[in-house]
Structures are given as C-alpha cells and as structure tokens.
Design a protein around this motif. Structure first.
Motif, PDB file in Angstrom:
ATOM      1  N   GLU A 110       0.855  -1.182   0.010  1.00  0.00           N
ATOM      2  CA  GLU A 110       0.169  -0.062  -0.017  1.00  0.00           C
ATOM      3  C   GLU A 110       0.761   1.258  -0.038  1.00  0.00           C
ATOM      4  OE1 GLU A 110      -3.361  -0.073  -0.244  1.00  0.00           O
ATOM      5  OE2 GLU A 110      -3.183  -2.149  -0.727  1.00  0.00           O
ATOM      6  N   GLU A 111       1.868   1.213   0.718  1.00  0.00           N
ATOM      7  CA  GLU A 111       3.016   2.197   0.667  1.00  0.00           C
ATOM      8  C   GLU A 111       3.532   2.622  -0.681  1.00  0.00           C
ATOM      9  OE1 GLU A 111       7.034   3.803   3.148  1.00  0.00           O
ATOM     10  OE2 GLU A 111       6.048   1.572   3.283  1.00  0.00           O
ATOM     11  N   ARG A 112       4.007   1.507  -1.352  1.00  0.00           N
ATOM     12  CA  ARG A 112       4.319   1.927  -2.666  1.00  0.00           C
ATOM     13  C   ARG A 112       3.259   2.242  -3.687  1.00  0.00           C
ATOM     14  NH1 ARG A 112       8.099  -3.426  -2.313  1.00  0.00           N
ATOM     15  NH2 ARG A 112      10.028  -2.340  -1.338  1.00  0.00           N
ATOM     16  N   GLY A 147      18.384  -9.042  23.420  1.00  0.00           N
ATOM     17  CA  GLY A 147      19.584  -9.966  23.009  1.00  0.00           C
ATOM     18  C   GLY A 147      19.546 -10.681  21.570  1.00  0.00           C
ATOM     19  N   ARG A 148      18.333 -10.654  21.120  1.00  0.00           N
ATOM     20  CA  ARG A 148      18.356 -11.264  19.877  1.00  0.00           C
ATOM     21  C   ARG A 148      18.703 -10.316  18.696  1.00  0.00           C
ATOM     22  NH1 ARG A 148      17.892 -15.175  22.516  1.00  0.00           N
ATOM     23  NH2 ARG A 148      20.082 -15.150  21.744  1.00  0.00           N
ATOM     24  N   LYS A 149      19.091 -10.989  17.511  1.00  0.00           N
ATOM     25  CA  LYS A 149      19.516  -9.836  16.519  1.00  0.00           C
ATOM     26  C   LYS A 149      18.977 -10.381  15.107  1.00  0.00           C
ATOM     27  CE  LYS A 149      23.929  -8.299  19.003  1.00  0.00           C
ATOM     28  NZ  LYS A 149      25.352  -8.360  18.606  1.00  0.00           N
ATOM     29  N   LEU A 150      18.337  -9.369  14.596  1.00  0.00           N
ATOM     30  CA  LEU A 150      17.893 -10.179  13.025  1.00  0.00           C
ATOM     31  C   LEU A 150      18.543  -8.996  12.129  1.00  0.00           C
ATOM     32  CD1 LEU A 150      15.942 -11.517  11.476  1.00  0.00           C
ATOM     33  CD2 LEU A 150      14.388  -9.509  11.705  1.00  0.00           C
ATOM     34  N   ALA A 151      18.886  -9.789  10.815  1.00  0.00           N
ATOM     35  CA  ALA A 151      19.689  -8.889   9.876  1.00  0.00           C
ATOM     36  C   ALA A 151      18.548  -8.832   8.851  1.00  0.00           C
ATOM     37  CB  ALA A 151      20.736  -9.842   9.193  1.00  0.00           C
ATOM     38  N   VAL A 152      18.663  -7.536   8.399  1.00  0.00           N
ATOM     39  CA  VAL A 152      17.501  -7.394   7.212  1.00  0.00           C
ATOM     40  C   VAL A 152      18.310  -6.510   6.252  1.00  0.00           C
ATOM     41  CG1 VAL A 152      15.754  -7.320   9.000  1.00  0.00           C
ATOM     42  CG2 VAL A 152      16.793  -5.031   8.119  1.00  0.00           C
ATOM     43  N   LYS A 153      17.862  -6.466   4.966  1.00  0.00           N
ATOM     44  CA  LYS A 153      18.371  -6.127   3.809  1.00  0.00           C
ATOM     45  C   LYS A 153      17.294  -4.311   3.703  1.00  0.00           C
ATOM     46  CE  LYS A 153      18.933  -5.903  -1.396  1.00  0.00           C
ATOM     47  NZ  LYS A 153      18.965  -6.601  -2.445  1.00  0.00           N
ATOM     48  N   LYS A 154      18.234  -3.487   3.568  1.00  0.00           N
ATOM     49  CA  LYS A 154      17.535  -2.074   3.649  1.00  0.00           C
ATOM     50  C   LYS A 154      16.241  -2.026   2.555  1.00  0.00           C
ATOM     51  CE  LYS A 154      18.877   2.708   3.602  1.00  0.00           C
ATOM     52  NZ  LYS A 154      19.828   3.735   3.375  1.00  0.00           N
ATOM     53  N   GLY A 155      15.233  -1.601   3.066  1.00  0.00           N
ATOM     54  CA  GLY A 155      14.175  -1.287   2.316  1.00  0.00           C
ATOM     55  C   GLY A 155      13.143  -2.174   1.875  1.00  0.00           C
ATOM     56  N   THR A 156      13.603  -3.576   2.091  1.00  0.00           N
ATOM     57  CA  THR A 156      12.717  -4.686   1.670  1.00  0.00           C
ATOM     58  C   THR A 156      11.542  -4.649   2.453  1.00  0.00           C
ATOM     59  OG1 THR A 156      14.105  -6.009   3.095  1.00  0.00           O
ATOM     60  CG2 THR A 156      14.693  -5.907   0.865  1.00  0.00           C
ATOM     61  N   THR A 157      10.440  -5.671   2.257  1.00  0.00           N
ATOM     62  CA  THR A 157       9.446  -5.867   2.936  1.00  0.00           C
ATOM     63  C   THR A 157       9.737  -6.576   4.363  1.00  0.00           C
ATOM     64  OG1 THR A 157       9.015  -7.776   1.854  1.00  0.00           O
ATOM     65  CG2 THR A 157       7.683  -5.787   1.064  1.00  0.00           C
ATOM     66  N   HIS A 159      12.371  -5.987   6.028  1.00  0.00           N
ATOM     67  CA  HIS A 159      12.922  -4.855   6.933  1.00  0.00           C
ATOM     68  C   HIS A 159      11.623  -4.131   7.595  1.00  0.00           C
ATOM     69  CE1 HIS A 159      15.166  -0.991   7.200  1.00  0.00           C
ATOM     70  NE2 HIS A 159      14.807  -1.059   8.074  1.00  0.00           N
ATOM     71  N   ILE A 160      10.533  -3.699   6.749  1.00  0.00           N
ATOM     72  CA  ILE A 160       9.450  -3.277   7.081  1.00  0.00           C
ATOM     73  C   ILE A 160       8.770  -3.868   8.082  1.00  0.00           C
ATOM     74  CG2 ILE A 160       7.334  -2.234   6.282  1.00  0.00           C
ATOM     75  CD1 ILE A 160       8.622  -1.730   3.696  1.00  0.00           C
ATOM     76  N   TYR A 161       8.584  -5.215   7.632  1.00  0.00           N
ATOM     77  CA  TYR A 161       7.850  -6.263   8.704  1.00  0.00           C
ATOM     78  C   TYR A 161       8.691  -6.439   9.942  1.00  0.00           C
ATOM     79  CZ  TYR A 161       4.928 -10.393  10.012  1.00  0.00           C
ATOM     80  OH  TYR A 161       4.268 -11.173  10.575  1.00  0.00           O
ATOM     81  N   LYS A 188      26.778 -13.940  14.002  1.00  0.00           N
ATOM     82  CA  LYS A 188      26.659 -12.396  14.702  1.00  0.00           C
ATOM     83  C   LYS A 188      25.231 -11.998  14.737  1.00  0.00           C
ATOM     84  CE  LYS A 188      31.163 -11.165  12.908  1.00  0.00           C
ATOM     85  NZ  LYS A 188      32.180 -10.220  11.955  1.00  0.00           N
ATOM     86  N   ALA A 189      24.380 -12.703  13.761  1.00  0.00           N
ATOM     87  CA  ALA A 189      23.175 -12.241  13.735  1.00  0.00           C
ATOM     88  C   ALA A 189      21.973 -13.632  14.067  1.00  0.00           C
ATOM     89  CB  ALA A 189      22.417 -11.710  12.582  1.00  0.00           C
ATOM     90  N   ASP A 190      21.037 -13.647  14.788  1.00  0.00           N
ATOM     91  CA  ASP A 190      20.272 -15.160  14.870  1.00  0.00           C
ATOM     92  C   ASP A 190      19.663 -15.351  13.525  1.00  0.00           C
ATOM     93  OD1 ASP A 190      20.098 -15.493  18.087  1.00  0.00           O
ATOM     94  OD2 ASP A 190      19.933 -13.401  17.874  1.00  0.00           O
ATOM     95  N   ALA A 191      19.094 -14.416  12.828  1.00  0.00           N
ATOM     96  CA  ALA A 191      18.504 -14.603  11.813  1.00  0.00           C
ATOM     97  C   ALA A 191      18.498 -13.697  10.616  1.00  0.00           C
ATOM     98  CB  ALA A 191      16.857 -15.253  12.142  1.00  0.00           C
ATOM     99  N   PHE A 192      18.166 -14.040   9.358  1.00  0.00           N
ATOM    100  CA  PHE A 192      17.965 -13.036   8.369  1.00  0.00           C
ATOM    101  C   PHE A 192      16.707 -13.173   7.921  1.00  0.00           C
ATOM    102  CE2 PHE A 192      18.899 -12.822   3.650  1.00  0.00           C
ATOM    103  CZ  PHE A 192      18.385 -11.476   3.426  1.00  0.00           C
ATOM    104  N   ILE A 193      15.745 -12.347   7.634  1.00  0.00           N
ATOM    105  CA  ILE A 193      14.330 -12.189   7.112  1.00  0.00           C
ATOM    106  C   ILE A 193      14.444 -11.921   5.739  1.00  0.00           C
ATOM    107  CG2 ILE A 193      13.920 -10.120   7.989  1.00  0.00           C
ATOM    108  CD1 ILE A 193      10.888 -11.202   8.593  1.00  0.00           C
ATOM    109  N   TYR A 194      13.882 -12.911   4.948  1.00  0.00           N
ATOM    110  CA  TYR A 194      13.660 -12.575   3.354  1.00  0.00           C
ATOM    111  C   TYR A 194      12.721 -13.504   2.908  1.00  0.00           C
ATOM    112  CZ  TYR A 194      16.176  -9.778  -0.135  1.00  0.00           C
ATOM    113  OH  TYR A 194      16.675  -9.021  -1.176  1.00  0.00           O
TER     114      TYR A 194
END
Length: 286
Positions: A110-112, A147-157, A159-161, A188-194
C-alpha cells in the motif's frame, strides 16, 4: 521547336519528382528511426538477486526477471534495455522517467501504491527465516526478545515487517543480501528475514552453519508485480494482457522448471504453495 517546351517541362517534372522522392525517403527514415527509438522499453532492476535478477559469466543481465522482460518486449514489439541500479533507487528512477517500468522482484504494498502503480501480481511468496545453527531461535516470535539480533536488507518488506513487529529485537540493516547471510553464518545475527526462495537457496548453500524456517508466519502473503507510473494506463493494460497470456501458455511453469525444479519438489513436500502458484492457499502438513 514546338516540341522542345513539353520535353523540357517533362524533364523538369521528373527531376522534381526524383528530388521529392529522395526527400521523402530521408524523412521517412528519420521518422522510422525516431519510432524505433521510442519503442525501446527501459526496464529497471537490481541485478543482485539471483536467480531472479543477476548477471551471467560475461556480465550480461540474466535470470527470471530478465527472461520475463524479454518476453514482454517481444509481446509488445519493443526492444528491451535493462538498467541496473540499487533497489532503493528503482522507484525514483521510474518517477523521473529514467526507466519505463520496474521488474525487480518488487512486492506490491500500500505504501508503494501511493506513488506508483502495479500490474496484476505474477508471483506470491511469504517471508521466512535463515537462522544461525547455534541460535536458540525456532520461529519468528522468538526474535522479539532482548539480546536477539535480526539481519535485514534495507528497504525490503522483510525490513518493514521486522520494524513493525519486533520491538525488542536488535535489527541490523545491510545494503546487500550477501552481508545479511554472512552475519547469520558467522553467528553475529540470530536470523535473516527474506522471501522463501532466497532463504531456501542460502540454506542449501550453507547447511553446516544455517537452518531455515520456510513455513509462513505472516497472515497474508506477499505478491510481486511490475511497477509503472500511474499515468501509464495503456502500458499497464498491455502488461496485464501479457502476464495472462504468458501464464496460460505455460511461461511461468517453464521458468519454474528451468530455475527451481529442486525447490518446487521440496515446497510440494512441505505443503507450501510455490512461488508462481498465486491462486493456491497454504496447506497444513499433518
């Protein structure tokens, strides 16, 4: 002497006709050249997301989105030129006229839709997780803790979620997918969301250091579409007609077999709708 004037007039007429004909030919060539040039379809994508958008061994654009773009160009009778750029520059480039459309695994949101228009969806996916093997995280909810760390790619859904749903998790933002995966591999990160396809690929490539959660944890799937300027209604209608015909003629099935044969079998075994099966619902495996 009376016959000389008609002869002269005839010669003059023929000369003028030849000159006019040459002029017309040049004008036609010029107009045709302009027409051919105006027919070029400039497609924006980030060639850093294999197997959807990438480059081959010679540095040429390749992948699923490139194949779709070429098929679209053939359908429209237009030459296709791929413009490679950073993902967060795609919409600005569309709005300023640098590209005619975006075909870069872009989720319809909706944002886009406030700034651009989208074609009908051509794929459906859910977010999933690539998890570091030593991490205690088992699902998305486990990430919402200090203490949990999540890696996200900038600007992706993803990241937004994550920003909307993980108030207690440290969110680590990177420009590239490869950097996110490396953080998980190194612990270094617990997870990556994609998206599921990317997570599956990276899990298969790094089975000793990662594991994957492919089951959907979102209420609604994400749909990918082709981005256009809002005023380009005619082009949008043509693209929707192309997508319908391409699907009916087995174009997406052929792409799945070429790029995702193994993945599709795994998704079927897990009861997860495949990437191009946009009309199916998730199945609960007993």
């Amino acid at each position: 002497m009376r016959n000389l004037k008609p002869i002269k007039l005839l010669a003059l007429s023929l000369s003028l006709m030849m000159l006019w004909g040459c002029g017309t030919s040049s004008m036609e060539k010029s107009e045709n050249a302009k027409e051919v040039k105006s027919k070029e379809l400039v497609v924006g994508m980030e060639l850093a997301y294999p197997p959807f958008e990438m480059t081959d061994e010679k540095g040429n654009p390749s992948g699923i989105s490139v194949d779709i773009a070429k098929a679209l160009g053939e359908y429209l009778g237009r030459d296709v030129r791929i413009e490679n750029m950073a993902y967060n520059g795609l919409i600005p480039s569309l709005l300023t006229g640098k590209v005619d459309l975006i075909l870069s695994s872009m989720t319809i949101t909706e944002e886009r839709k406030e700034s651009i228009s989208f074609s009908n969806p051509y794929s459906r996916s859910y977010l999933s997780l690539l998890i570091s093997k030593p991490s205690p995280v088992q699902n998305f909810e486990d990430l919402n803790a200090r203490g949990r760390k999540l890696a996200v790619k900038k600007g992706t859904t993803g990241h937004i979620y994550a920003e909307k749903n993980l108030q207690d998790c440290e969110i680590m933002v990177f420009d590239k997918e490869s950097a996110c995966v490396l953080e998980v591999m190194q612990g270094k990160a617990d997870a990556f969301i994609y998206d599921q396809m990317t997570i599956y690929k990276n899990w298969q490539q790094n089975p000793n250091t990662t594991r994957a959660v492919l089951k959907p944890f979102q209420d609604d799937p994400e749909y990918w579409g082709i981005g256009l300027r809002k005023e380009d209604e005619k082009l949008k209608s043509q693209i929707n007609a192309f997508l319908s015909e391409f699907s009916d003629e087995g174009g997406f099935d052929a792409l799945a077999m070429e790029y995702f044969d193994e993945q599709k079998k795994s998704f079927d075994e897990l009861g997860i709708p495949f990437f191009f099966d946009i009309d199916e619902s998730p199945k609960t495996k007993p």
